[in-house]
Design a protein around this motif. Structure first.
Motif, PDB file in Angstrom:
ATOM      1  N   SER A 176       0.864   2.096  -1.068  1.00 35.90           N
ATOM      2  CA  SER A 176       2.194   2.041  -1.880  1.00 35.90           C
ATOM      3  C   SER A 176       2.731   0.585  -2.281  1.00 35.90           C
ATOM      4  N   ASN A 177       3.486   0.208  -2.972  1.00 34.62           N
ATOM      5  CA  ASN A 177       4.151  -0.932  -3.300  1.00 34.62           C
ATOM      6  C   ASN A 177       4.925  -1.209  -2.351  1.00 34.62           C
ATOM      7  N   ASP A 178       5.820  -0.158  -1.617  1.00 33.87           N
ATOM      8  CA  ASP A 178       6.718  -0.241  -0.615  1.00 33.87           C
ATOM      9  C   ASP A 178       6.162  -0.711   0.645  1.00 33.87           C
ATOM     10  N   LEU A 179       4.885   0.067   0.824  1.00 34.29           N
ATOM     11  CA  LEU A 179       4.040  -0.473   2.155  1.00 34.29           C
ATOM     12  C   LEU A 179       3.616  -1.914   2.198  1.00 34.29           C
ATOM     13  N   LEU A 180       3.051  -2.435   0.911  1.00 27.96           N
ATOM     14  CA  LEU A 180       2.642  -3.657   0.691  1.00 27.96           C
ATOM     15  C   LEU A 180       3.812  -4.424   1.026  1.00 27.96           C
ATOM     16  N   SER A 181       4.702  -4.396   0.386  1.00 28.69           N
ATOM     17  CA  SER A 181       6.020  -5.313   0.631  1.00 28.69           C
ATOM     18  C   SER A 181       6.166  -5.111   1.946  1.00 28.69           C
ATOM     19  N   GLU A 182       6.276  -4.386   2.882  1.00 26.53           N
ATOM     20  CA  GLU A 182       6.586  -4.701   4.260  1.00 26.53           C
ATOM     21  C   GLU A 182       5.502  -5.189   4.749  1.00 26.53           C
ATOM     22  N   ILE A 183       4.252  -5.024   4.476  1.00 22.79           N
ATOM     23  CA  ILE A 183       3.425  -5.868   5.159  1.00 22.79           C
ATOM     24  C   ILE A 183       3.533  -7.167   4.898  1.00 22.79           C
ATOM     25  N   GLU A 184       3.638  -7.769   3.532  1.00 27.10           N
ATOM     26  CA  GLU A 184       4.298  -9.073   3.259  1.00 27.10           C
ATOM     27  C   GLU A 184       5.498  -9.744   3.965  1.00 27.10           C
ATOM     28  N   ASN A 185       6.289  -8.671   4.212  1.00 33.33           N
ATOM     29  CA  ASN A 185       7.728  -9.238   4.952  1.00 33.33           C
ATOM     30  C   ASN A 185       7.382  -9.250   6.529  1.00 33.33           C
ATOM     31  N   HIS A 186       6.674  -8.616   6.972  1.00 31.72           N
ATOM     32  CA  HIS A 186       6.259  -8.750   8.411  1.00 31.72           C
ATOM     33  C   HIS A 186       5.642 -10.032   8.614  1.00 31.72           C
ATOM     34  N   ARG A 238       5.611 -12.572   6.840  1.00 33.69           N
ATOM     35  CA  ARG A 238       6.581 -13.766   6.584  1.00 33.69           C
ATOM     36  C   ARG A 238       7.112 -13.999   7.988  1.00 33.69           C
ATOM     37  N   GLU A 239       7.353 -12.984   8.942  1.00 33.18           N
ATOM     38  CA  GLU A 239       7.931 -13.244  10.194  1.00 33.18           C
ATOM     39  C   GLU A 239       7.013 -13.302  11.183  1.00 33.18           C
ATOM     40  N   MET A 240       5.685 -13.651  10.753  1.00 35.48           N
ATOM     41  CA  MET A 240       4.512 -14.421  11.540  1.00 35.48           C
ATOM     42  C   MET A 240       3.925 -13.272  12.407  1.00 35.48           C
ATOM     43  N   MET A 241       3.979 -11.961  12.236  1.00 33.05           N
ATOM     44  CA  MET A 241       3.425 -10.840  12.957  1.00 33.05           C
ATOM     45  C   MET A 241       1.923 -10.699  12.692  1.00 33.05           C
ATOM     46  N   THR A 242       1.331 -10.538  13.678  1.00 32.68           N
ATOM     47  CA  THR A 242      -0.108 -10.161  13.281  1.00 32.68           C
ATOM     48  C   THR A 242      -0.557  -8.988  12.762  1.00 32.68           C
ATOM     49  N   PRO A 243      -1.625  -8.860  12.233  1.00 29.62           N
ATOM     50  CA  PRO A 243      -1.869  -7.406  11.636  1.00 29.62           C
ATOM     51  C   PRO A 243      -1.953  -6.421  12.629  1.00 29.62           C
ATOM     52  N   PRO A 244      -2.449  -6.528  14.045  1.00 30.59           N
ATOM     53  CA  PRO A 244      -2.265  -5.580  14.978  1.00 30.59           C
ATOM     54  C   PRO A 244      -0.759  -5.029  14.989  1.00 30.59           C
ATOM     55  N   GLU A 245      -0.008  -6.213  15.151  1.00 27.29           N
ATOM     56  CA  GLU A 245       1.649  -5.728  15.437  1.00 27.29           C
ATOM     57  C   GLU A 245       1.905  -5.085  13.991  1.00 27.29           C
ATOM     58  N   ILE A 246       1.675  -5.396  13.063  1.00 31.82           N
ATOM     59  CA  ILE A 246       2.114  -4.832  11.824  1.00 31.82           C
ATOM     60  C   ILE A 246       1.659  -3.365  11.877  1.00 31.82           C
ATOM     61  N   SER A 247       0.465  -3.289  12.179  1.00 35.25           N
ATOM     62  CA  SER A 247      -0.087  -1.804  12.211  1.00 35.25           C
ATOM     63  C   SER A 247       0.774  -0.900  13.143  1.00 35.25           C
ATOM     64  N   ALA A 248       0.928  -1.315  14.195  1.00 39.89           N
ATOM     65  CA  ALA A 248       2.098  -0.562  15.216  1.00 39.89           C
ATOM     66  C   ALA A 248       3.490  -0.480  14.593  1.00 39.89           C
ATOM     67  N   LEU A 249       3.914  -1.183  14.122  1.00 35.13           N
ATOM     68  CA  LEU A 249       5.045  -1.187  13.553  1.00 35.13           C
ATOM     69  C   LEU A 249       5.312  -0.176  12.209  1.00 35.13           C
ATOM     70  N   LEU A 250       4.150  -0.116  11.433  1.00 38.84           N
ATOM     71  CA  LEU A 250       4.295   0.658  10.218  1.00 38.84           C
ATOM     72  C   LEU A 250       3.336   1.928  10.377  1.00 38.84           C
ATOM     73  N   GLY A 251       3.006   2.067  11.746  1.00 41.05           N
ATOM     74  CA  GLY A 251       2.221   3.321  11.775  1.00 41.05           C
ATOM     75  C   GLY A 251       0.944   3.827  11.032  1.00 41.05           C
ATOM     76  N   ILE A 252       0.222   2.284  10.821  1.00 41.34           N
ATOM     77  CA  ILE A 252      -1.009   2.330  10.354  1.00 41.34           C
ATOM     78  C   ILE A 252      -2.101   2.022  11.242  1.00 41.34           C
ATOM     79  N   ASP A 253      -3.291   2.705  11.152  1.00 40.39           N
ATOM     80  CA  ASP A 253      -4.595   2.686  11.979  1.00 40.39           C
ATOM     81  C   ASP A 253      -5.100   1.140  11.917  1.00 40.39           C
ATOM     82  N   GLU A 254      -5.020   0.420  13.166  1.00 42.02           N
ATOM     83  CA  GLU A 254      -5.078  -0.994  13.474  1.00 42.02           C
ATOM     84  C   GLU A 254      -6.333  -1.315  12.675  1.00 42.02           C
TER      85      GLU A 254
END
Length: 92
Positions: free
Chosen positions: A4-14, A16-32
């Protein structure tokens, strides 16, 4: 996976905070694996969001680096020269 646009926005924001893809997946509950594969896929909306986020942070940091180089910081001057060489070597 549909993003969703909201999820893409959350990915972009994280990103920006220099989070790695695995960290983002854990925060957002997405399969790593899924998120990492999607970010690795050129043209995928998740990749675009991630790159936009990291690029925004890189731009902010480089502007600060540039400003401190202009103010006379020896480290910043050296790092700006290095970044210019990298940028120039990438075009030819």
């Amino acid at each position: 996976m549909d993003y969703s646009n909201d999820l893409l926005s959350e990915i972009e924001n994280h990103a920006r905070e220099m989070m790695t893809p695995p960290e983002i997946s854990a925060l957002l509950g997405i399969d790593e694996r899924q998120l990492c594969d999607d970010i690795a896929t050129v043209g995928h909306p998740a990749r675009t969001a991630y790159i936009r986020g990291t690029s925004t942070t890189a731009l902010e940091l480089r502007r600060t680096l540039h400003d401190t180089a202009i103010a006379g910081s020896p480290y910043s001057i050296q790092e700006c020269q290095r970044l210019l060489q990298v940028a120039q070597s990438s075009i030819g």
